[in-house]
Enzyme design. Structure first.
Site, mmCIF file in Angstrom:
data_model
loop_
_atom_site.group_PDB
_atom_site.id
_atom_site.type_symbol
_atom_site.label_atom_id
_atom_site.label_comp_id
_atom_site.label_asym_id
_atom_site.label_seq_id
_atom_site.Cartn_x
_atom_site.Cartn_y
_atom_site.Cartn_z
ATOM 1 N N SER A 297 0.776 -0.961 -0.113
ATOM 2 C CA SER A 297 -0.035 -0.174 0.042
ATOM 3 C C SER A 297 0.748 1.285 -0.068
ATOM 4 O O SER A 297 1.504 1.479 -0.886
ATOM 5 C CB SER A 297 -0.951 0.040 1.178
ATOM 6 O OG SER A 297 -1.862 0.859 1.000
ATOM 7 N N ASP A 308 9.827 5.362 -10.718
ATOM 8 C CA ASP A 308 9.543 5.754 -11.960
ATOM 9 C C ASP A 308 10.261 7.083 -12.183
ATOM 10 O O ASP A 308 10.440 7.523 -13.393
ATOM 11 C CB ASP A 308 7.931 6.137 -11.937
ATOM 12 C CG ASP A 308 7.039 4.786 -12.047
ATOM 13 O OD1 ASP A 308 7.723 3.618 -12.215
ATOM 14 O OD2 ASP A 308 5.937 4.867 -12.099
ATOM 15 N N LYS A 322 -0.822 -4.280 -3.246
ATOM 16 C CA LYS A 322 -2.021 -3.683 -2.736
ATOM 17 C C LYS A 322 -2.106 -2.442 -3.359
ATOM 18 O O LYS A 322 -1.627 -1.663 -2.818
ATOM 19 C CB LYS A 322 -2.180 -3.736 -1.425
ATOM 20 C CG LYS A 322 -3.530 -3.178 -0.840
ATOM 21 C CD LYS A 322 -3.482 -3.051 0.524
ATOM 22 C CE LYS A 322 -5.025 -2.328 1.113
ATOM 23 N NZ LYS A 322 -5.044 -0.864 0.517
#
Length: 445
Positions: A297, A308, A322
């Site tokens: 999460s 990224d 998740k």
């Protein structure tokens, strides 16, 4: 109970947002569900009239609510006064106990993770363990609150737990001495070569500010210029979405951090850098983020953002997977729904639901003597009953890890212990930073 406190406590196990339960915010009820509600009411009437023993309304209504939420996904649930009080106690102030984050999984008490430095961790309990007995008494099928209350007690007293661990042929007993649990969301150390290590154990209130404070202390305690940074998010089950954004923003000064997209109005939100902290700390410093199967999460939000943006190299194991956001919807003064309302996406537009974050460098935890057996039975989001399916419809083969032997990772746990290496993943991260190869670690642009 204040729902601000509830938001902090629920942050232990999931990425949570908090919105008011106003009439305008509630979804319209489809008129076609009328006949379905009549079935529910008819069932209620038949139970009240014909069940072998009298049943009170509270039990029937609670059962209906639990059944509705259980049919959705593993992370939606109903929280009443006892649940809220238990969560609030874990966050507000110290308590005496074992130092475990647990959930009820199909009637069994499952360990999400032991808190770092807790009696439970020192006794060897691990994420994914199932507690089947307390002092020889079977607790399977019982109430979670009852099990938790039995595990708590005065510091210095002991309790015997029977543990079932995937990969072990037989359950085994562990005796744990209770202690005073002081929850520390953020800890830090300065390692050889002036490398800072910041460990985030949970995403509760003010984690972003706590990490910033830890970074300042690392700079003061280093004997010279800090040469690298490790951000350890392993076995961190998640927490506040806002704190995940704040922590990511510390290390980014431009671009998207995360986006969440939901069905209801107001549930599609974009989170960008420079919205919480101005500039970035540790600018230009080589950085590694450690994750494992227990990183879920909010941990995956941070790892995905830094990956990224190529701000850090991600090392360790595939994360939990998740990729959903839960919203706390107050029902009464002391009850609430924890409802899945949105999915979140990394800056590159990827959903981690089911698949998780893939490390740039897969580093197994070779110092774990149960590694091979635990890996075989490792549980992730995709193994949970009723989990949300990734919209990209990933094939099973896309979720499999590389099974080929890596010549870098051939040492056994016993050999590492002889060399004094208790945590191979952290050891490898520190070694990588100390080598300082230009192509080994990402630098901020």
């Amino acid at each position: 109970m204040k729902f601000a406190a509830l938001a902090r406590s629920a942050a232990l196990v999931t990425a949570v947002a908090l919105i008011p339960a106003t009439t305008a915010g509630l979804a319209q009820v489809d008129g076609r569900v009328g006949p379905e509600f009549s079935k529910l009411f008819a069932t209620y009437q038949q139970i009240k009239a014909n069940y072998v023993e009298p049943v009170d309304d509270e039990k029937l209504i609670r059962g209906a609510i639990d059944g509705m939420l259980a049919s959705l996904d593993p992370h939606s649930g109903y929280l009443d006064g006892q649940d809220l009080e238990r969560l609030n106690t874990m966050i507000d102030g110290n308590y005496s106990g074992l130092g475990l984050s647990v959930v009820l999984d199909d009637g069994a008490v499952k360990v999400i993770s032991p808190f770092r430095g807790s009696p439970a961790e020192e006794a060897g309990l691990k994420a994914g363990d199932y507690i089947t007995h307390l002092e020889g008494d079977l607790i399977y099928g019982g109430e979670l609150d009852e099990a938790v209350s039995r595990m708590r007690g005065p510091a210095g007293t002991s309790i015997r737990l029977t543990i079932f661990r995937a990969g072990r042929e037989e359950p085994f007993d562990v005796t744990v001495t209770r202690g005073v649990i002081e929850l520390e969301p953020v800890t830090y150390t300065v390692e050889t070569g002036n490398i800072g290590v910041i460990t985030v154990n949970e995403f509760s209130r003010d984690v972003g500010a706590d990490v910033y404070a830890a970074w300042q202390k690392i700079q003061r305690e280093a004997t010279g210029r800090v040469s690298g940074l490790v951000l350890d998010l392993r076995s961190n089950p998640g927490g506040s979405l806002d704190e995940a954004v704040a922590l990511s923003d510390l290390f980014l000064d431009r671009g998207r951090i995360v986006s969440q997209r939901g069905r209801a109005r107001g549930e599609t939100i974009l989170y960008d850098a420079e919205s919480v902290f101005r500039g970035q700390i540790a600018e230009g410093l080589p950085m590694i983020v450690l994750i494992d199967a227990g990183s879920a999460s909010a941990s995956e939000i941070v790892a995905g953002a830094l990956q990224d943006h190529r701000r850090a190299v991600i090392m360790g194991d595939q994360s939990f997977g998740k990729g959903s956001v839960q919203t706390l919807l107050p029902l009464t003064r002391d009850t609430a729904l924890k409802l899945t309302t949105a999915r979140y996406y990394t800056p590159a537009g990827n959903s981690v639901q089911e698949g998780g974050i893939t490390p740039d460098i897969n580093v197994p935890q070779l110092s774990d003597p149960d590694l091979e057996r635990r890996t075989k039975f490792q549980m992730r989001e995709s193994d949970l009953r009723g989990h949300l399916v990734n919209e990209l419809k990933l094939e099973d083969k896309a979720l499999e890890t590389d099974k080929r032997d890596d010549p870098r990772f051939q040492m056994t746990a016993a050999e590492l212990e002889q060399r004094g290496v208790a945590d191979f993943q952290l050891y490898y991260a520190l070694e990588t930073l100390q080598r300082g190869a230009p192509n080994a670690v990402a630098r901020a642009r």
